[in-house]
Design a protein around this motif. Structure first.
Motif, PDB file in Angstrom:
ATOM      1  N   GLY A  88      38.349  54.125  26.717  1.00  0.00           N
ATOM      2  CA  GLY A  88      36.805  53.556  26.385  1.00  0.00           C
ATOM      3  C   GLY A  88      35.588  55.060  27.214  1.00  0.00           C
ATOM      4  N   ASP A  89      34.433  54.209  26.617  1.00  0.00           N
ATOM      5  CA  ASP A  89      33.432  54.965  26.409  1.00  0.00           C
ATOM      6  C   ASP A  89      33.148  54.088  28.317  1.00  0.00           C
ATOM      7  OD1 ASP A  89      30.526  55.593  27.518  1.00  0.00           O
ATOM      8  OD2 ASP A  89      30.349  55.547  25.001  1.00  0.00           O
ATOM      9  N   GLY A  90      32.215  55.724  29.203  1.00  0.00           N
ATOM     10  CA  GLY A  90      32.990  55.336  30.608  1.00  0.00           C
ATOM     11  C   GLY A  90      31.440  54.558  31.326  1.00  0.00           C
ATOM     12  N   ARG A  91      30.491  54.749  30.174  1.00  0.00           N
ATOM     13  CA  ARG A  91      29.461  54.201  30.162  1.00  0.00           C
ATOM     14  C   ARG A  91      28.742  52.505  30.040  1.00  0.00           C
ATOM     15  NH1 ARG A  91      26.319  58.745  26.796  1.00  0.00           N
ATOM     16  NH2 ARG A  91      28.356  58.053  25.221  1.00  0.00           N
ATOM     17  N   LEU A  92      30.325  52.638  29.268  1.00  0.00           N
ATOM     18  CA  LEU A  92      30.176  50.187  28.820  1.00  0.00           C
ATOM     19  C   LEU A  92      30.699  49.944  30.116  1.00  0.00           C
ATOM     20  CD1 LEU A  92      30.097  51.244  25.098  1.00  0.00           C
ATOM     21  CD2 LEU A  92      28.113  50.190  26.947  1.00  0.00           C
ATOM     22  N   GLN A  93      31.668  50.649  31.449  1.00  0.00           N
ATOM     23  CA  GLN A  93      32.696  50.072  31.863  1.00  0.00           C
ATOM     24  C   GLN A  93      32.439  51.097  33.537  1.00  0.00           C
ATOM     25  OE1 GLN A  93      36.304  52.104  32.155  1.00  0.00           O
ATOM     26  NE2 GLN A  93      35.782  52.035  29.149  1.00  0.00           N
ATOM     27  N   ARG A  94      32.993  50.226  33.774  1.00  0.00           N
ATOM     28  CA  ARG A  94      32.909  50.519  35.246  1.00  0.00           C
ATOM     29  C   ARG A  94      34.704  50.156  36.289  1.00  0.00           C
ATOM     30  NH1 ARG A  94      27.674  47.603  37.250  1.00  0.00           N
ATOM     31  NH2 ARG A  94      26.866  49.323  37.522  1.00  0.00           N
ATOM     32  N   GLU A  95      35.447  51.660  36.269  1.00  0.00           N
ATOM     33  CA  GLU A  95      37.183  51.846  36.551  1.00  0.00           C
ATOM     34  C   GLU A  95      37.399  50.472  35.380  1.00  0.00           C
ATOM     35  OE1 GLU A  95      37.017  49.965  40.393  1.00  0.00           O
ATOM     36  OE2 GLU A  95      36.691  52.035  41.543  1.00  0.00           O
ATOM     37  N   GLY A  96      36.979  50.787  34.328  1.00  0.00           N
ATOM     38  CA  GLY A  96      38.170  50.337  33.630  1.00  0.00           C
ATOM     39  C   GLY A  96      37.426  48.510  33.426  1.00  0.00           C
ATOM     40  N   VAL A  97      36.918  48.027  33.470  1.00  0.00           N
ATOM     41  CA  VAL A  97      36.139  46.771  33.100  1.00  0.00           C
ATOM     42  C   VAL A  97      34.752  46.904  33.163  1.00  0.00           C
ATOM     43  CG1 VAL A  97      35.825  44.630  34.916  1.00  0.00           C
ATOM     44  CG2 VAL A  97      37.167  45.933  35.610  1.00  0.00           C
ATOM     45  N   SER A  98      34.618  46.271  31.801  1.00  0.00           N
ATOM     46  CA  SER A  98      33.638  45.967  30.994  1.00  0.00           C
ATOM     47  C   SER A  98      31.997  45.394  31.730  1.00  0.00           C
ATOM     48  CB  SER A  98      33.259  45.127  29.854  1.00  0.00           C
ATOM     49  OG  SER A  98      32.129  44.586  29.017  1.00  0.00           O
ATOM     50  N   ARG A  99      31.081  46.514  31.539  1.00  0.00           N
ATOM     51  CA  ARG A  99      29.961  46.093  32.763  1.00  0.00           C
ATOM     52  C   ARG A  99      29.332  44.701  31.666  1.00  0.00           C
ATOM     53  NH1 ARG A  99      26.272  50.715  32.068  1.00  0.00           N
ATOM     54  NH2 ARG A  99      24.529  49.859  33.260  1.00  0.00           N
ATOM     55  N   LEU A 100      29.214  44.428  30.501  1.00  0.00           N
ATOM     56  CA  LEU A 100      28.996  43.510  29.614  1.00  0.00           C
ATOM     57  C   LEU A 100      28.865  41.905  29.984  1.00  0.00           C
ATOM     58  CD1 LEU A 100      29.679  45.429  26.315  1.00  0.00           C
ATOM     59  CD2 LEU A 100      27.601  44.852  27.020  1.00  0.00           C
ATOM     60  N   ALA A 101      30.511  42.276  30.455  1.00  0.00           N
ATOM     61  CA  ALA A 101      30.900  41.197  31.107  1.00  0.00           C
ATOM     62  C   ALA A 101      30.150  40.672  32.099  1.00  0.00           C
ATOM     63  CB  ALA A 101      32.294  40.700  31.397  1.00  0.00           C
ATOM     64  N   SER A 102      29.389  41.328  32.876  1.00  0.00           N
ATOM     65  CA  SER A 102      27.956  41.170  34.215  1.00  0.00           C
ATOM     66  C   SER A 102      26.949  41.357  33.926  1.00  0.00           C
ATOM     67  CB  SER A 102      28.671  42.073  35.474  1.00  0.00           C
ATOM     68  OG  SER A 102      28.987  43.251  35.119  1.00  0.00           O
ATOM     69  N   ILE A 103      26.651  41.092  33.094  1.00  0.00           N
ATOM     70  CA  ILE A 103      25.071  40.957  32.870  1.00  0.00           C
ATOM     71  C   ILE A 103      24.532  40.098  33.270  1.00  0.00           C
ATOM     72  CG2 ILE A 103      23.525  40.730  30.956  1.00  0.00           C
ATOM     73  CD1 ILE A 103      25.169  42.537  29.009  1.00  0.00           C
ATOM     74  N   PRO A 104      23.982  39.914  33.976  1.00  0.00           N
ATOM     75  CA  PRO A 104      23.128  38.716  34.566  1.00  0.00           C
ATOM     76  C   PRO A 104      22.536  37.389  33.366  1.00  0.00           C
ATOM     77  CG  PRO A 104      22.280  40.951  35.768  1.00  0.00           C
ATOM     78  CD  PRO A 104      22.775  40.248  35.108  1.00  0.00           C
ATOM     79  N   GLU A 105      22.549  36.056  34.296  1.00  0.00           N
ATOM     80  CA  GLU A 105      21.992  35.114  33.310  1.00  0.00           C
ATOM     81  C   GLU A 105      20.303  35.414  32.873  1.00  0.00           C
ATOM     82  OE1 GLU A 105      22.274  30.698  32.976  1.00  0.00           O
ATOM     83  OE2 GLU A 105      22.736  31.744  34.729  1.00  0.00           O
ATOM     84  N   GLY A 106      20.102  35.268  31.566  1.00  0.00           N
ATOM     85  CA  GLY A 106      19.107  35.413  31.401  1.00  0.00           C
ATOM     86  C   GLY A 106      18.809  36.938  31.007  1.00  0.00           C
ATOM     87  N   GLU A 107      19.864  37.890  31.034  1.00  0.00           N
ATOM     88  CA  GLU A 107      19.503  39.570  30.595  1.00  0.00           C
ATOM     89  C   GLU A 107      20.395  39.786  29.733  1.00  0.00           C
ATOM     90  OE1 GLU A 107      19.418  41.996  33.837  1.00  0.00           O
ATOM     91  OE2 GLU A 107      17.939  40.384  35.722  1.00  0.00           O
ATOM     92  N   GLU A 108      20.882  38.963  29.168  1.00  0.00           N
ATOM     93  CA  GLU A 108      21.884  39.725  28.050  1.00  0.00           C
ATOM     94  C   GLU A 108      20.761  39.310  26.526  1.00  0.00           C
ATOM     95  OE1 GLU A 108      24.448  35.876  27.525  1.00  0.00           O
ATOM     96  OE2 GLU A 108      26.429  37.085  28.310  1.00  0.00           O
ATOM     97  N   GLY A 109      20.915  39.969  26.185  1.00  0.00           N
ATOM     98  CA  GLY A 109      19.685  39.926  24.456  1.00  0.00           C
ATOM     99  C   GLY A 109      20.075  39.382  23.009  1.00  0.00           C
ATOM    100  N   ALA A 110      19.416  39.501  22.932  1.00  0.00           N
ATOM    101  CA  ALA A 110      19.253  38.031  22.027  1.00  0.00           C
ATOM    102  C   ALA A 110      18.388  38.567  20.837  1.00  0.00           C
ATOM    103  CB  ALA A 110      19.006  36.757  22.909  1.00  0.00           C
ATOM    104  N   GLN A 111      17.952  38.788  19.563  1.00  0.00           N
ATOM    105  CA  GLN A 111      17.518  38.909  18.434  1.00  0.00           C
ATOM    106  C   GLN A 111      18.332  36.968  17.618  1.00  0.00           C
ATOM    107  OE1 GLN A 111      18.598  42.662  17.284  1.00  0.00           O
ATOM    108  NE2 GLN A 111      16.912  43.023  17.580  1.00  0.00           N
TER     109      GLN A 111
END
Length: 619
Positions: A88-111
């Motif tokens: 996949g897109d290397g900017r969204l992962q580190r070593e094949g693991v999704s960076r989205l899964a490690s977003i700190p609590e309170g910093e997830e996007g929301a509308q």
């Protein structure tokens, strides 16, 4: 055909033709009031949208994009990254693991949509992650307008892809795809693709946006700042007006854009210069030793706009802003967000040229990128090659500006991972395959057309396409219509092979027989994509003689090119694997012979295309 079937066929055909009708496009007007809580990276929004339905269809529902809802663990974007792994897109992962899964609590996007109304009446809506479906109180009839009002609040996400807080260079807020944005509706229906991380689409719109934020912030945006004397950074004599909460209000307007994007930081510097016969250019960035190359880039950016205006079409907006922010480079209406700490002048200018080129494709020609990423990314890459070749001429001569793109394509075909360019942007299985299909094959689509029809014709096609379709939403069919009309050629076959398949071009010199007064050459089509062939010889005294072997499917032949005039030979039927031609030169009179001396043909095995007459044996 019996009479009954004929009548049924006539009715169905007539109905289909009638449904197509004349071209139309929807339009929106946004009036926004935004209040930013900078310390907590949240904001409250209120907007009114006047939406005009120029289609022949009555609309009973509308859809909105809520892009920031993707930036959280378990989202569709997160799932896609996890499923693709290292492909996949290397900017969204580190070593094949999704960076989205490690977003700190309170910093997830929301509308979070509080309410939405149509002409003052509450509407029912359903949020489907990044898509919001709204059931209308009153259907919008053809050629009529309605007014939506809505209130929402949002959490600015941890910066992972394009938008978000605190990017890696320390920019506080990159505010892109940040508001509930009404979706595009056209002949293909609503453009409601989920946001998985790649492309965007929207109707053209006017914007009037007021942003209230702490007064020590500076904002860069794609649009016109209406009150530069009341805010920080744009006017040295500014009298900054702030409310009792110590906030200043920035008012921006823009007309006929797909979106409105902005970024905010307390350490921004704003610089501006005007391109002769072009736009006013703004640089909004953190000025430091790390960004010293921005100053050096200014004459290159000036020449970029001048080259683009001359070769392809005039930039239609009054200004363009290069804003430090985001995670690489991403284009928006009248601006781009780019990482600012360039390692080399050529690298920084190359990024600016690419994103600036998008303003002509993604913004002014406004393709549906989710469906046809190869048009946006590919045509922009073509501009890149054309412009950068002139801004930074190669140290050693090359046959044409596109040699590097051809090599990249040829090398990738040998990996066996190629995917068709026709695939939807977010639905490619391999990130590298997406890049080749969209950026490289889209670029080479134009390069091959230049080879087929001649560069002079291609230049006319590009200018006519831009002039006819600017500020509209063209498709590849619209482009092909103009290409065929100007060239006089049938080109549908090429579009099909190049965009819809992964079949490749592979021609070869199979045999050469030298006679006393002439030489007989046998060529072979070893590939799956038929093409017309430019064949040339170099004589012993270094003169080049060009021959053109037409492909029967074009039905009209190329007579000349910027690379020389051609003697036109009999056509080569696409079903025929070999072709023989005779040239009136013997071996002693020849130095070299070969297919495509210009090196524009995207032949996957070019090694067998040339013969050094006195040093090569052809088997």
């Amino acid at each position: 055909m019996n009479k009954g079937l004929f009548l049924i066929f006539t009715f169905i055909f007539g109905l289909t033709a009638a449904q197509q009708g004349p071209y139309y496009q929807q339009f929106a007007k946004y009036k926004m009031d935004i209040d930013v809580d900078a310390p907590n990276f949240t904001y409250k929004g209120n907007q009114t949208i006047t939406y005009t339905n120029n289609s022949p269809d009555e609309l009973k529902v509308v859809y909105f994009h809520l892009y920031w809802n993707a930036f959280k663990r378990g989202s569709m974007m997160d799932q896609r990254v996890q499923n693709q792994g290292k492909n996949g897109d290397g900017r969204l992962q580190r070593e094949g693991v999704s960076r989205l899964a490690s977003i700190p609590e309170g910093e997830e996007g929301a509308q979070n949509i509080r309410w939405i109304r149509q002409n003052g009446k509450d509407l029912k809506f359903e949020v489907q992650e990044t898509i919001m479906k709204v059931v209308l109180h009153t259907p919008i009839k053809p050629n009529s307008s309605t007014t939506f009002s809505m209130e929402w609040d949002a959490v600015i996400p941890h910066q992972i892809r394009r938008a978000g807080r605190n990017n890696r260079e320390g920019i506080d807020m990159t505010m892109t795809q940040w508001y509930p944005k009404i979706a595009e509706y056209d002949y293909d229906g609503w453009a409601t693709f989920d946001y998985i991380g790649r492309e965007f689409h929207a109707p053209f719109a006017d914007f009037d946006v007021s942003i209230k934020i702490d007064k020590d912030y500076v904002i860069g945006a794609g649009g016109t700042l209406e009150n530069p004397g009341e805010v920080k950074g744009y006017d040295a004599a500014a009298n900054i007006k702030s409310d009792n909460k110590n906030k200043a209000t920035w008012r921006w307007t823009a007309k006929n854009l797909l979106d409105f994007a902005w970024a905010a930081d307390r350490d921004y510097t704003v610089e501006q210069f005007t391109v002769l016969d072009g736009p006013k250019v703004y640089y909004v960035y953190q000025k430091s030793e790390k960004t010293a190359l921005w100053e050096e880039s200014k004459p290159y950016v000036t020449k970029f706009f001048q080259l683009m205006n001359a070769a392809f079409g005039r930039y239609v907006y009054p200004s363009y802003s290069f804003i430090q922010g985001g995670d690489g480079g991403m284009e928006y209406g009248m601006c781009t967000m780019i990482l600012g700490e360039g390692r080399s002048l050529e690298g920084l200018v190359g990024l600016m040229v690419h994103e600036g080129g998008h303003s002509y494709n993604q913004q002014i020609l406004a393709y549906n990128e989710s469906v046809r990423p190869w048009m946006d990314e590919g045509f922009t890459s073509y501009y890149d090659d054309y412009v950068m070749h002139q801004l930074f001429p190669p140290k050693e001569p090359v046959a044409n500006p596109f040699v590097g793109s051809i090599k990249s394509y040829v090398n990738f075909t040998k990996t066996g991972k190629e995917e068709p360019a026709v695939w939807l942007a977010d639905h490619h299985d391999n990130g590298s395959a997406y890049s080749i299909a969209s950026y490289v094959k889209g670029d080479l689509f134009l390069v091959q057309l230049g080879y087929i029809m001649g560069e002079q014709n291609l230049s006319l096609v590009m200018k006519e396409f831009y002039n006819q379709w600017k500020l509209k939403h063209p498709t590849d069919r619209d482009f092909m219509h103009i290409a065929q009309r100007i060239s006089g050629m049938d080109l549908k076959w090429f579009h099909h092979y190049w965009i819809n398949t992964t079949k490749t071009i592979d021609y070869a010199i199979k045999n050469v027989e030298y006679g006393t007064t002439s030489t007989v050459i046998t060529l072979e089509n070893k590939g799956e994509v038929p093409m017309p062939i430019d064949f040339s010889i170099m004589t012993a005294d270094k003169k080049v003689v060009n021959y053109h072997i037409p492909l029967n499917m074009t039905h009209t032949w190329k007579s000349n090119d910027i690379y020389g005039k051609f003697a036109t030979l009999n056509y080569w039927p696409w079903t025929q694997k070999e072709y023989t031609l005779t040239v009136p030169y013997n071996k002693s009179q020849l130095s070299a012979l070969g297919i495509d001396f210009s090196q524009r043909l995207a032949d996957v095995n070019p090694e067998d295309n040339f013969v050094d007459v006195h040093h090569t044996d052809v088997k």
